[in-house]
Design a protein around this motif. Structure first.
Motif, short mmCIF file in Angstrom:
data_model
loop_
_atom_site.label_atom_id
_atom_site.label_comp_id
_atom_site.label_asym_id
_atom_site.label_seq_id
_atom_site.Cartn_x
_atom_site.Cartn_y
_atom_site.Cartn_z
N ILE A 65 -4.85 15.71 -1.20
CA ILE A 65 -4.26 14.79 -2.17
C ILE A 65 -3.66 13.59 -1.45
CG2 ILE A 65 -2.31 14.52 -3.76
CD1 ILE A 65 -2.97 17.25 -4.88
N ASN A 66 -2.96 13.82 -0.33
CA ASN A 66 -2.39 12.70 0.44
C ASN A 66 -3.48 11.73 0.87
OD1 ASN A 66 0.29 13.50 0.38
ND2 ASN A 66 0.13 14.70 2.25
N LEU A 67 -4.58 12.27 1.39
CA LEU A 67 -5.67 11.42 1.87
C LEU A 67 -6.33 10.67 0.72
CD1 LEU A 67 -7.34 10.53 4.30
CD2 LEU A 67 -8.87 12.44 3.82
N SER A 68 -6.56 11.33 -0.40
CA SER A 68 -7.22 10.66 -1.52
C SER A 68 -6.33 9.56 -2.11
CB SER A 68 -7.64 11.66 -2.58
OG SER A 68 -6.52 12.32 -3.11
N VAL A 69 -5.03 9.80 -2.21
CA VAL A 69 -4.13 8.77 -2.72
C VAL A 69 -4.07 7.59 -1.74
CG1 VAL A 69 -1.70 8.28 -3.19
CG2 VAL A 69 -2.77 10.28 -4.19
N LEU A 70 -4.02 7.88 -0.44
CA LEU A 70 -3.99 6.80 0.56
C LEU A 70 -5.26 5.97 0.51
CD1 LEU A 70 -2.59 5.43 2.97
CD2 LEU A 70 -3.77 7.06 4.43
N LEU A 71 -6.42 6.60 0.39
CA LEU A 71 -7.68 5.85 0.34
C LEU A 71 -7.76 5.00 -0.92
CD1 LEU A 71 -10.22 8.48 1.70
CD2 LEU A 71 -9.32 6.47 2.86
N LEU A 79 2.11 9.68 -5.02
CA LEU A 79 2.31 11.01 -4.45
C LEU A 79 3.41 11.77 -5.18
CD1 LEU A 79 1.88 10.39 -0.64
CD2 LEU A 79 0.39 11.70 -2.14
N GLY A 80 4.44 11.06 -5.64
CA GLY A 80 5.46 11.70 -6.45
C GLY A 80 4.90 12.24 -7.75
N LEU A 81 4.03 11.46 -8.38
CA LEU A 81 3.38 11.93 -9.60
C LEU A 81 2.44 13.11 -9.33
CD1 LEU A 81 2.64 8.53 -11.33
CD2 LEU A 81 4.27 10.26 -12.05
N MET A 82 1.73 13.05 -8.21
CA MET A 82 0.84 14.16 -7.85
C MET A 82 1.64 15.43 -7.54
SD MET A 82 -2.29 13.45 -8.06
CE MET A 82 -2.57 12.05 -9.09
N ASP A 137 0.83 -1.21 0.00
CA ASP A 137 0.00 0.00 0.00
C ASP A 137 0.87 1.26 0.00
OD1 ASP A 137 -2.11 1.77 0.20
OD2 ASP A 137 -2.53 1.32 2.30
N PHE A 138 1.82 1.33 0.90
CA PHE A 138 2.62 2.56 1.01
C PHE A 138 3.67 2.68 -0.09
CE2 PHE A 138 0.78 2.49 5.24
CZ PHE A 138 0.36 3.80 5.32
N ARG A 139 4.08 1.57 -0.68
CA ARG A 139 4.95 1.65 -1.86
C ARG A 139 4.20 2.31 -3.01
NH1 ARG A 139 4.88 -1.19 -6.21
NH2 ARG A 139 3.50 -2.71 -5.26
N ARG A 140 2.96 1.90 -3.19
CA ARG A 140 2.12 2.48 -4.23
C ARG A 140 1.82 3.95 -3.93
NH1 ARG A 140 -2.04 -0.48 -3.58
NH2 ARG A 140 -1.25 -2.24 -4.72
N CYS A 141 1.56 4.25 -2.66
CA CYS A 141 1.28 5.64 -2.26
C CYS A 141 2.46 6.55 -2.57
CB CYS A 141 1.00 5.73 -0.77
SG CYS A 141 -0.67 5.36 -0.32
N SER A 142 3.66 6.11 -2.28
CA SER A 142 4.84 6.92 -2.51
C SER A 142 4.99 7.26 -3.99
CB SER A 142 6.08 6.20 -1.99
OG SER A 142 7.23 6.96 -2.22
N THR A 143 4.76 6.29 -4.84
CA THR A 143 4.87 6.51 -6.27
C THR A 143 3.82 7.50 -6.76
OG1 THR A 143 5.70 4.27 -6.54
CG2 THR A 143 4.87 5.37 -8.51
#
Length: 133
Positions: free
Chosen positions: A100-106, A68-71, A60-66
């Motif tokens: 944006i952080n919250l929406s990407v995490l969800l 978030l970098g694009l965002m 989950d957090f590996r995907r989030c990091s990627t």
């Protein structure tokens, strides 16, 4: 330090990258406690389920990091292109970055649910060793 949505997104990336190695840390702690010899007992059902949950969080957090970098790149591009347009001022606010952080995490957590539910761990009996003579 200036506050902007980009700083908020960078903090989100940092937090995601700090959670990422948690399963490796947990495995090393188990090796330090139990040892890594030939005769170590297998992990219990509870420990296997905890490991599977930690693998899911890592995914989950590996995907989030990627993402978030694009965002971050997208927000910077929109903010620079529309710096003189006052209708885009909300993009530079820190609350926009946290949204944006919250929406990407969800969204990432929703996808990780499928990763978690693809297997079921079952107990296959108890661990037995031959008695010493």
């Amino acid at each position: 330090m200036r506050t902007s949505s980009m700083n908020s997104i960078l903090l989100g990336i940092a937090m995601a990258d700090m959670v990422f190695p948690i399963i490796a840390i947990k495995k090393k702690i188990r090796i330090w406690i139990v040892g890594d010899g030939e005769c170590i007992p297998p992990e219990s059902l509870l420990e296997q389920n905890i490991n599977w949950l930690l693998y899911t969080l890592r995914d989950d957090f590996r995907r989030c990091s990627t993402w978030l970098g694009l965002m971050l790149a997208a927000v910077r591009t929109v903010a620079v292109r529309n710096s003189m347009n006052h209708s885009f001022n909300y993009i530079s606010q820190p609350i926009f970055g946290w949204k944006i952080n919250l929406s990407v995490l969800l969204l990432s957590s929703f996808l990780s649910i499928f990763y978690y539910l693809r297997f079921e761990i079952l107990e296959n009996g108890t661990f037995w060793t031959m008695p010493m003579k």
